[in-house]
Design a protein around this motif. Structure first.
Motif, PDB file in Angstrom:
ATOM      1  N   ILE A   1      12.450 -25.227   8.436  1.00  0.00           N
ATOM      2  CA  ILE A   1      12.865 -26.041   9.591  1.00  0.00           C
ATOM      3  C   ILE A   1      11.672 -26.320  10.512  1.00  0.00           C
ATOM      4  O   ILE A   1      11.444 -27.456  10.936  1.00  0.00           O
ATOM      5  CB  ILE A   1      14.007 -25.341  10.367  1.00  0.00           C
ATOM      6  N   MET A   2      10.875 -25.268  10.791  1.00  0.00           N
ATOM      7  CA  MET A   2       9.750 -25.420  11.717  1.00  0.00           C
ATOM      8  C   MET A   2       8.638 -26.281  11.122  1.00  0.00           C
ATOM      9  O   MET A   2       8.006 -27.075  11.821  1.00  0.00           O
ATOM     10  CB  MET A   2       9.223 -24.049  12.138  1.00  0.00           C
ATOM     11  N   ALA A   3       8.405 -26.173   9.821  1.00  0.00           N
ATOM     12  CA  ALA A   3       7.393 -27.017   9.160  1.00  0.00           C
ATOM     13  C   ALA A   3       7.863 -28.465   9.115  1.00  0.00           C
ATOM     14  O   ALA A   3       7.072 -29.397   9.299  1.00  0.00           O
ATOM     15  CB  ALA A   3       7.126 -26.505   7.751  1.00  0.00           C
ATOM     16  N   GLY A   4       9.181 -28.655   8.891  1.00  0.00           N
ATOM     17  CA  GLY A   4       9.738 -30.009   8.836  1.00  0.00           C
ATOM     18  C   GLY A   4       9.592 -30.762  10.142  1.00  0.00           C
ATOM     19  O   GLY A   4       9.498 -31.988  10.164  1.00  0.00           O
ATOM     20  N   ARG A   5       9.544 -30.023  11.264  1.00  0.00           N
ATOM     21  CA  ARG A   5       9.397 -30.667  12.581  1.00  0.00           C
ATOM     22  C   ARG A   5       7.961 -31.118  12.839  1.00  0.00           C
ATOM     23  O   ARG A   5       7.722 -31.888  13.770  1.00  0.00           O
ATOM     24  CB  ARG A   5       9.856 -29.714  13.675  1.00  0.00           C
ATOM     25  N   LEU A   6       7.015 -30.578  12.072  1.00  0.00           N
ATOM     26  CA  LEU A   6       5.616 -30.987  12.253  1.00  0.00           C
ATOM     27  C   LEU A   6       5.373 -32.357  11.614  1.00  0.00           C
ATOM     28  O   LEU A   6       4.972 -33.293  12.275  1.00  0.00           O
ATOM     29  CB  LEU A   6       4.666 -29.943  11.642  1.00  0.00           C
ATOM     30  N   SER A   7       5.624 -32.442  10.291  1.00  0.00           N
ATOM     31  CA  SER A   7       5.455 -33.709   9.560  1.00  0.00           C
ATOM     32  C   SER A   7       5.976 -33.533   8.138  1.00  0.00           C
ATOM     33  O   SER A   7       6.064 -32.406   7.649  1.00  0.00           O
ATOM     34  CB  SER A   7       3.972 -34.102   9.508  1.00  0.00           C
ATOM     35  N   PRO A   8       6.269 -34.657   7.447  1.00  0.00           N
ATOM     36  CA  PRO A   8       6.680 -34.558   6.040  1.00  0.00           C
ATOM     37  C   PRO A   8       5.603 -33.914   5.169  1.00  0.00           C
ATOM     38  O   PRO A   8       5.922 -33.191   4.221  1.00  0.00           O
ATOM     39  CB  PRO A   8       6.906 -36.026   5.634  1.00  0.00           C
ATOM     40  N   THR A   9       4.316 -34.155   5.505  1.00  0.00           N
ATOM     41  CA  THR A   9       3.205 -33.570   4.732  1.00  0.00           C
ATOM     42  C   THR A   9       3.213 -32.055   4.867  1.00  0.00           C
ATOM     43  O   THR A   9       3.037 -31.330   3.885  1.00  0.00           O
ATOM     44  CB  THR A   9       1.844 -34.119   5.218  1.00  0.00           C
ATOM     45  N   ASP A  10       3.424 -31.571   6.105  1.00  0.00           N
ATOM     46  CA  ASP A  10       3.486 -30.131   6.334  1.00  0.00           C
ATOM     47  C   ASP A  10       4.635 -29.498   5.566  1.00  0.00           C
ATOM     48  O   ASP A  10       4.491 -28.429   4.969  1.00  0.00           O
ATOM     49  CB  ASP A  10       3.641 -29.838   7.835  1.00  0.00           C
ATOM     50  N   LEU A  11       5.777 -30.178   5.567  1.00  0.00           N
ATOM     51  CA  LEU A  11       6.954 -29.664   4.852  1.00  0.00           C
ATOM     52  C   LEU A  11       6.693 -29.615   3.344  1.00  0.00           C
ATOM     53  O   LEU A  11       7.030 -28.629   2.676  1.00  0.00           O
ATOM     54  CB  LEU A  11       8.174 -30.546   5.153  1.00  0.00           C
ATOM     55  N   ALA A  12       6.058 -30.676   2.823  1.00  0.00           N
ATOM     56  CA  ALA A  12       5.748 -30.738   1.384  1.00  0.00           C
ATOM     57  C   ALA A  12       4.753 -29.636   1.001  1.00  0.00           C
ATOM     58  O   ALA A  12       4.880 -29.011  -0.062  1.00  0.00           O
ATOM     59  CB  ALA A  12       5.180 -32.106   1.031  1.00  0.00           C
ATOM     60  N   ALA A  13       3.751 -29.394   1.879  1.00  0.00           N
ATOM     61  CA  ALA A  13       2.748 -28.358   1.610  1.00  0.00           C
ATOM     62  C   ALA A  13       3.396 -26.973   1.554  1.00  0.00           C
ATOM     63  O   ALA A  13       3.078 -26.155   0.682  1.00  0.00           O
ATOM     64  CB  ALA A  13       1.655 -28.375   2.678  1.00  0.00           C
ATOM     65  N   ILE A  14       4.328 -26.737   2.488  1.00  0.00           N
ATOM     66  CA  ILE A  14       5.065 -25.462   2.506  1.00  0.00           C
ATOM     67  C   ILE A  14       5.900 -25.316   1.231  1.00  0.00           C
ATOM     68  O   ILE A  14       5.949 -24.256   0.616  1.00  0.00           O
ATOM     69  CB  ILE A  14       5.990 -25.389   3.748  1.00  0.00           C
ATOM     70  N   ALA A  15       6.554 -26.409   0.826  1.00  0.00           N
ATOM     71  CA  ALA A  15       7.397 -26.389  -0.381  1.00  0.00           C
ATOM     72  C   ALA A  15       6.574 -26.003  -1.608  1.00  0.00           C
ATOM     73  O   ALA A  15       7.017 -25.198  -2.439  1.00  0.00           O
ATOM     74  CB  ALA A  15       8.054 -27.749  -0.585  1.00  0.00           C
ATOM     75  N   VAL A  16       5.369 -26.563  -1.715  1.00  0.00           N
ATOM     76  CA  VAL A  16       4.478 -26.245  -2.838  1.00  0.00           C
ATOM     77  C   VAL A  16       4.072 -24.771  -2.781  1.00  0.00           C
ATOM     78  O   VAL A  16       4.149 -24.048  -3.781  1.00  0.00           O
ATOM     79  CB  VAL A  16       3.213 -27.148  -2.817  1.00  0.00           C
ATOM     80  N   GLY A  17       3.642 -24.328  -1.585  1.00  0.00           N
ATOM     81  CA  GLY A  17       3.197 -22.939  -1.414  1.00  0.00           C
ATOM     82  C   GLY A  17       4.294 -21.942  -1.702  1.00  0.00           C
ATOM     83  O   GLY A  17       4.101 -20.968  -2.444  1.00  0.00           O
ATOM     84  N   VAL A  18       5.477 -22.196  -1.144  1.00  0.00           N
ATOM     85  CA  VAL A  18       6.621 -21.289  -1.335  1.00  0.00           C
ATOM     86  C   VAL A  18       7.036 -21.264  -2.804  1.00  0.00           C
ATOM     87  O   VAL A  18       7.365 -20.210  -3.356  1.00  0.00           O
ATOM     88  CB  VAL A  18       7.805 -21.698  -0.429  1.00  0.00           C
TER      89      VAL A  18
END
Length: 450
Positions: free
Chosen positions: A37-54
């Motif tokens: 949720i917190m990464a998604g509020r930053l930007s779609p790129t941040d959310l995608a980067a987290i998704a890859v890392g996780v």
């Protein structure tokens, strides 16, 4: 020792263990939800980067923390045999194993970013995903040490301290994330990669909290893990790894087949992938219910296994499978009645919603098989049978489910539903084979100890 306790007594004990474990499982899942949720509020790129890392961190984390599940049946057996000295030794040797595995996992995650270009991860995501993996890797020794102490505490019948710490961790993660995501004092703004540092620090805080509680609390004094120092005992380390490695690998085989499903579906477009992720998220949350029951079954079966009270052990197994059936029917009813409302929590896109609601019908179809297979695996762990279940999960998910999923999704008109049919087939194979193995183990014990 073949005393059989009452059904009411066994159900109370099973649920007394299961409910705090369930809250713990949901709380740990909540940590990942907060990051998303917190990464998604930053930007779609941040959310995608987290998704890859996780996506890369979770299988590694589950493999290594899964190995430490061996602590639970070993401590439960020693507890059933009323051997407090042996319990303390098992716990101390588990901590040595956990430290070694945690450091190995830390190293693996430091080198993991080298795989990102090979996996075809877009260049703009690589820096943040890499930093996330480097950072979250620093917490891996804490993850494995915590898993060992958790297994020790839960096997003694004290799941509540772990639950309390997991719940307290949720509000602590938010300010830690804010600090590393947006910067604070000398800490630079790291964006979504800051979640990695925040989660690592939280893992060490959770370990410190549980270790302090175990050291201070009077209920652990007879089996106090921190009362004495023991050097590495290689026969015990070998026994823990021999029991634990198949558990970790079995979890890895199961988790990775569900992770791979998104890759199989990738040529079918964004709508299908989004719908698949929604259906998978729903079933992952519901899976916490039979999983918590399975952990409770491992403890109860393990305790009676140590007591050599075979009749009571079989009774717990029967009650466990009956409870798993009723819980699965409850989950199926929930999915059947509330599909539109569940999907609406995730998306307002009509196309994604339509596909997700269709895929949830397949999720509904495998609830019973999933509940039975994880409960049977829990009972087998309690009887310290882990190698057979490891091979069963490998065959069911990778020899059966994986090729069936690829064939149906890519080469027939089934499309996305082909992957879910493959998963249902794999779960059914796993369920049947695990139940047969459990029956054979009980039959063997009945012949040995009539």
């Amino acid at each position: 020792m073949s005393n059989v306790t009452s059904t009411r007594f066994e159900l109370i004990n099973l649920f007394r263990l299961m409910l705090p474990i369930l809250v713990t499982q949901f709380a740990q899942a909540g940590l990942g939800l907060i990051d998303t949720i917190m990464a998604g509020r930053l930007s779609p790129t941040d959310l995608a980067a987290i998704a890859v890392g996780v996506g890369l961190w979770i299988p590694v984390m589950l493999l290594f923390s899964g190995i430490m599940i061996a602590t639970t049946p070993l401590v439960a057996e020693a507890n059933g045999a009323r051997n407090s000295k042996s319990i303390a030794t098992i716990a101390r040797q588990s901590l040595w194993v956990a430290l070694g595995l945690g450091l190995l996992a830390l190293l693996i995650l430091q080198f993991m970013p080298l795989l990102l270009p090979l996996l075809g991860v877009p260049e703009n995501l690589i820096p943040k995903a890499s930093l996330f993996l480097h950072a979250i890797g620093l917490g891996m020794p804490a993850v494995t040490l915590y898993a060992a102490l958790r297994g020790y505490s839960e096997a003694l019948g004290y799941p509540r301290p772990v639950t309390a710490i997991s719940l307290m961790a949720l509000p602590v993660l938010v300010p830690l994330n804010l600090m590393f995501m947006h910067g604070w004092g000398p800490i630079p703004a790291l964006g979504s990669a800051g979640c990695g540092f925040a989660t690592s620090i939280l893992q060490w805080l959770m370990l410190l909290a549980l270790a302090t509680y175990i050291y201070k609390s009077s209920v652990y004094q007879d089996t106090q893990v921190f009362a004495a120092w023991e050097k590495v005992d290689y026969p015990w380390v070998t026994r823990i790894l021999k029991l634990g490695l198949p558990i970790g690998l079995a979890i890895f085989f199961e988790v990775s087949i569900f992770s791979t499903a998104a890759i199989i579906l990738s040529p079918l477009g964004e709508t299908v992938i989004a719908a698949h992720q929604i259906a998978l998220s729903v079933t992952s949350q519901l899976f916490m219910i039979p999983l918590s029951l399975a952990i409770a079954l491992t403890i109860r079966v393990g305790t009676y296994y140590g007591e050599q009270n075979w009749n009571a052990m079989r009774k717990v197994q029967h009650l466990g499978l009956l409870t798993a059936t009723l819980l699965a029917l409850g989950c199926m009813t929930l999915i059947a009645l509330a599909r539109p409302q569940i999907v609406a929590i995730y998306t307002s896109d009509p196309a994604v919603s339509q596909v997700a609601m269709y895929l949830l019908l397949f999720a509904l179809a495998y609830q019973l098989m999933d509940a039975w297979q994880v409960s049977a695996a829990g009972c087998l762990r309690g009887m310290q049978d882990t190698q057979g279940p490891m091979w069963i999960t490998l065959i069911a998910y990778w020899v059966v489910a994986f090729p069936v999923s690829i064939y149906l999704a890519r080469f027939t008109s089934f499309g996305a539903s082909g992957v879910w049919i493959g998963l249902i087939v794999g779960l059914t194979v796993a369920c049947v084979l695990l139940l047969v193995r459990l029956y054979k183990n009980n039959h063997r014990l009945r012949q040995q100890f009539p």
